[in-house]
Enzyme design. Sequence first.
Site, PDB file in Angstrom:
ATOM      1  N   GLU A 260       0.704  -1.160   0.246  1.00 23.03           N
ATOM      2  CA  GLU A 260      -0.036   0.182  -0.179  1.00 23.03           C
ATOM      3  C   GLU A 260       0.829   1.364   0.102  1.00 23.03           C
ATOM      4  OE1 GLU A 260      -3.534   2.110   2.850  1.00 23.03           O
ATOM      5  OE2 GLU A 260      -2.181   0.287   3.588  1.00 23.03           O
ATOM      6  N   LYS A 318      -9.785   2.412  -3.041  1.00 25.54           N
ATOM      7  CA  LYS A 318     -10.298   1.907  -1.599  1.00 25.54           C
ATOM      8  C   LYS A 318     -11.651   2.354  -1.351  1.00 25.54           C
ATOM      9  CE  LYS A 318      -8.609   1.369   3.195  1.00 25.54           C
ATOM     10  NZ  LYS A 318      -7.615   1.663   4.319  1.00 25.54           N
ATOM     11  N   CYS A 372      -5.323  -2.765   3.021  1.00 22.15           N
ATOM     12  CA  CYS A 372      -5.225  -2.611   4.526  1.00 22.15           C
ATOM     13  C   CYS A 372      -6.428  -2.980   5.261  1.00 22.15           C
ATOM     14  CB  CYS A 372      -4.794  -1.176   4.745  1.00 22.15           C
ATOM     15  SG  CYS A 372      -4.102  -0.984   6.356  1.00 22.15           S
TER      16      CYS A 372
END
Length: 495
Positions: A260, A318, A372
Site C-alpha cells: 500500500e 479503496k 489494508c
Amino acid sequence: MTAAFAGLSRWTRFCILMLAGAIAGLGQAPQDMWFATVFALALLMAVHSASASARQAAFQSWAFGVGYFAFSLRWIIEPFLVDVSRHGWMAPFAIAMMAAGAAAFWACFAYVSYRFIPRSPLALGGALIWAELTRSLILTGFPWALLGHIWVPTSLAQLAAYGGPHLLTLVTVIAAWAVFALFGRARFFGIGLLAALVGLGWLCVPPTALLGDAAPTVRLVQPNAPQHQKWDPEFRETFVNRMVEMTGQGDVPDLIVWPETAVPYLLNYVQSDLSLLDEAARGAPLVFGIQRRDEAQQYFNSLVVMGQGGVLQQIYDKRHLVPFGEYIPGGDLLGRFGIHGLATTDGAGFAPGVAEARVTIPGIGEAIPLICYEGIFAEELDGATGRPRFLLLITNDAWFGQAAGPFQHLAQARLRAIEQGLPMVRVANTGVSAMIDPHGRIVGALPLNTHGVIDLALPLALPITLYARWGDWLLIIVNALLTLGLYAWPRRDSD
C-alpha cells in the site's frame, strides 16, 4: 465463589472483571492462547449466573469487555505516536474510548439477555454473539478482536468456510459454557461438549493445498519503510529504489506485488516515470499502491495494475476507509481547528472508491483487491459472483507498531482466505508479507521489520464455500433459533 464475588465492592468487582477480560485478550494474536479466552469467558458466565439484576449483569459484562478490548486493541495508540507532537495527546483517549465503546455492545446485549432470560450463562453467550455481529456492522463496523478470532491458529478455523468469523464466536461461547458446566450439575454434558470440540478439531484438519501443474509465481516485495520516514523527502527515494532493485533481481515471475502507498507520490505526477518500474518488472504485471487525485480534486488511496510497457491497466480505489484515519466526519469543519485524519493532509481526507471490486491480472485471472483496513470485513467480500482466482491484499502495517497490531491483522487475512476458499497474496510495507493458501495456512512469508523479496507459487482455489454463497445469514439463523429456544425453555417448563 460467586457469592463471595457478589459481596465485594463495586470498584473491586470492576477491577477483577477488567483483569479477567485482559486475560481473555490473550487468546488474540500474537499470544494465541485461545484457552485463556475460553476460561475467562467461563468465569464471566459464572458471575453472570449470580447477577442480582439486569443492570448488574450489564455492568459486569462491560467491565470484562473494557479489559478485553483495552488489551486486545492496545496497538491502537501506535498511529498517534508516529507524529507525537500533532497526535500524541489523542492516544490515551483513543484506547479508553475504543475499549469502553466496544464493551458497551457487550453490556447492552447482556442487559437485554438478563431481562428476558435472567442469570442464564447460555443466554449471555448468545448475547455476546449478537453483540459481536452488531459491532461488526454498525457505524461502518469494526470487527477487530472478535471472540472467534482466537481459533485462527487451530484447525477449528476451517469452520469459517461455513459460517464465517461469527460461527467461530459461537464455538468460543460453546467451549466457555462447557468449561462453566464442569463446575455444576451439568458437568458430564460439559465433558461431552469439550470432547466433541476436540473431535471436531481433529476432523477439521485440512489437507495439503494444491498448486496445480503450472502454478503462477508471485514476487512479494517488502521495502520496510518506517512510517515516520515513508513520506520524508530525504528517505522516500531510498525506499522506492530499494523496491525497484528487489523487483529486478532473479528470474521474471508471473506477478510482482508492492505494498500500500508503495510509491510515495501522487499517481498524477509519476506516469512519465513509470518506465523505471516497467524496466524492473521486465514484462511481468506489477501491482503497487499509490495515492491519486481526480478531476474533482478528490484524493483516493489506490491499487494500480501496471502491464508491460508501463501501461496502467486497472486502478482500484479503496472503498472502505478508516474513520478518523483516512477521513473525518465533518472534516472540513474540524480541519479549521487542526483536527485531521492520521493518514491525510487536510480535513477532507480521502474519498471512497465506487468501482467494481475486481482486477484482472494478465496470465493469472481475476482477483479481489483489498487495501489494508478492507481486509477485516468478511461480509464485504464477494467471492461467489464470477469466482475469482485469488485475494490480493496490500497494506501498510507500519501504522500498527511492532507488537500486536500487525499479527492480528495477519490473522484476519488468514481467516478471509478460509472463508472464501481462495488463496491470498498479502504484501505489507513493514511486514508480515505472506502467501496464504485457501485453508488459511502461511505458505511462505517475510518477517516483520525487515526488507526483502520472496517468490512463492500461488495455490489453487478451492470450490466455492458455503460462506462465500450465504455470508453471515447461516449464523444469524442458527443464533436466532438458539436464542428463541432458550427463551421458550423455561416457559415450556412452567407450563
